[in-house]
Write a protein that holds these residues in place. Sequence first.
Motif, mmCIF file in Angstrom:
data_model
loop_
_atom_site.group_PDB
_atom_site.id
_atom_site.type_symbol
_atom_site.label_atom_id
_atom_site.label_comp_id
_atom_site.label_asym_id
_atom_site.label_seq_id
_atom_site.Cartn_x
_atom_site.Cartn_y
_atom_site.Cartn_z
ATOM 1 N N LEU A 90 -7.521 4.960 4.015
ATOM 2 C CA LEU A 90 -8.072 3.957 4.930
ATOM 3 C C LEU A 90 -8.204 4.499 6.346
ATOM 4 N N VAL A 91 -7.249 5.314 6.784
ATOM 5 C CA VAL A 91 -7.352 5.937 8.106
ATOM 6 C C VAL A 91 -8.587 6.842 8.159
ATOM 7 N N LEU A 92 -8.814 7.622 7.097
ATOM 8 C CA LEU A 92 -9.991 8.489 7.051
ATOM 9 C C LEU A 92 -11.283 7.682 7.099
ATOM 10 N N ILE A 126 -11.684 4.730 8.412
ATOM 11 C CA ILE A 126 -11.819 4.175 9.765
ATOM 12 C C ILE A 126 -12.330 5.239 10.727
ATOM 13 N N ILE A 127 -11.805 6.454 10.636
ATOM 14 C CA ILE A 127 -12.291 7.554 11.478
ATOM 15 C C ILE A 127 -13.777 7.786 11.233
ATOM 16 N N GLY A 128 -14.173 7.808 9.969
ATOM 17 C CA GLY A 128 -15.587 7.991 9.640
ATOM 18 C C GLY A 128 -16.450 6.859 10.174
ATOM 19 N N ALA A 129 -15.955 5.634 10.059
ATOM 20 C CA ALA A 129 -16.717 4.484 10.553
ATOM 21 C C ALA A 129 -16.888 4.542 12.066
ATOM 22 N N LEU A 130 -15.824 4.926 12.770
ATOM 23 C CA LEU A 130 -15.933 5.034 14.229
ATOM 24 C C LEU A 130 -16.894 6.152 14.623
ATOM 25 N N ASN A 131 -16.878 7.244 13.874
ATOM 26 C CA ASN A 131 -17.811 8.335 14.159
ATOM 27 C C ASN A 131 -19.255 7.873 13.944
ATOM 28 N N TRP A 132 -19.498 7.156 12.839
ATOM 29 C CA TRP A 132 -20.852 6.651 12.591
ATOM 30 C C TRP A 132 -21.272 5.635 13.645
ATOM 31 N N LEU A 133 -20.324 4.841 14.113
ATOM 32 C CA LEU A 133 -20.631 3.890 15.184
ATOM 33 C C LEU A 133 -21.087 4.626 16.432
ATOM 34 N N SER A 134 -20.389 5.699 16.783
ATOM 35 C CA SER A 134 -20.787 6.460 17.975
ATOM 36 C C SER A 134 -22.135 7.141 17.770
ATOM 37 N N VAL A 135 -22.423 7.572 16.546
ATOM 38 C CA VAL A 135 -23.740 8.161 16.261
ATOM 39 C C VAL A 135 -24.820 7.094 16.386
ATOM 40 N N ARG A 161 0.859 -1.185 0.000
ATOM 41 C CA ARG A 161 0.000 0.000 0.000
ATOM 42 C C ARG A 161 0.890 1.227 0.000
ATOM 43 N N ASN A 162 0.497 2.221 -0.762
ATOM 44 C CA ASN A 162 1.255 3.463 -0.735
ATOM 45 C C ASN A 162 0.675 4.397 0.326
ATOM 46 N N GLY A 163 1.286 5.552 0.488
ATOM 47 C CA GLY A 163 0.867 6.485 1.530
ATOM 48 C C GLY A 163 -0.551 6.989 1.363
ATOM 49 N N VAL A 164 -0.960 7.213 0.121
ATOM 50 C CA VAL A 164 -2.320 7.709 -0.124
ATOM 51 C C VAL A 164 -3.341 6.636 0.254
ATOM 52 N N ILE A 203 -13.593 18.029 7.698
ATOM 53 C CA ILE A 203 -13.323 16.645 8.108
ATOM 54 C C ILE A 203 -14.319 15.690 7.461
ATOM 55 N N TYR A 204 -15.602 16.042 7.461
ATOM 56 C CA TYR A 204 -16.596 15.201 6.807
ATOM 57 C C TYR A 204 -16.270 15.038 5.320
ATOM 58 N N SER A 205 -15.848 16.118 4.688
ATOM 59 C CA SER A 205 -15.505 16.065 3.265
ATOM 60 C C SER A 205 -14.289 15.182 3.021
ATOM 61 N N LEU A 206 -13.266 15.306 3.868
ATOM 62 C CA LEU A 206 -12.076 14.461 3.720
ATOM 63 C C LEU A 206 -12.410 12.986 3.910
ATOM 64 N N VAL A 207 -13.262 12.699 4.878
ATOM 65 C CA VAL A 207 -13.679 11.312 5.102
ATOM 66 C C VAL A 207 -14.436 10.790 3.880
#
Length: 71
Positions: free
Chosen positions: A11-13, A15-24, A3-6, A47-51
Motif C-alpha cells: 500500500l505504501v508503494l 501511494i508513492i506511485g499515486a503521488l508521483n502520477w498526481l505530480s505528473v 494487515r500484515n507487513g507485506v 522503483i517503477y517496477s516495485l510500485v
Amino acid sequence: MARNGVDRFALVLVIIGALNWLSVGLFQYDVVAALFGGTGALVSRIIYSLVGIGGLYSISLLFRNYEDVRD
C-alpha cells in the motif's frame, strides 16, 4: 481489518506511485525521475517496477475477507 507487513508495504508503494502520477498529471513533473536520474536510470526503473508489483499485489486486497476481531 488486520494487515500484515507485506500488505502495508504494498500500500505504501501504491501511494508513492499515486503521488508521483498526481505530480505528473498536475505539474508535468516526474518526482522519481527527477530524484534518481531520469526515467531510464536503473534506480528509477527499479522503483517503477516495485510500485507496479505493489499495485498488482494490492489487487488481492480487494478480494480478501477479514474477520472483524474486537477485544
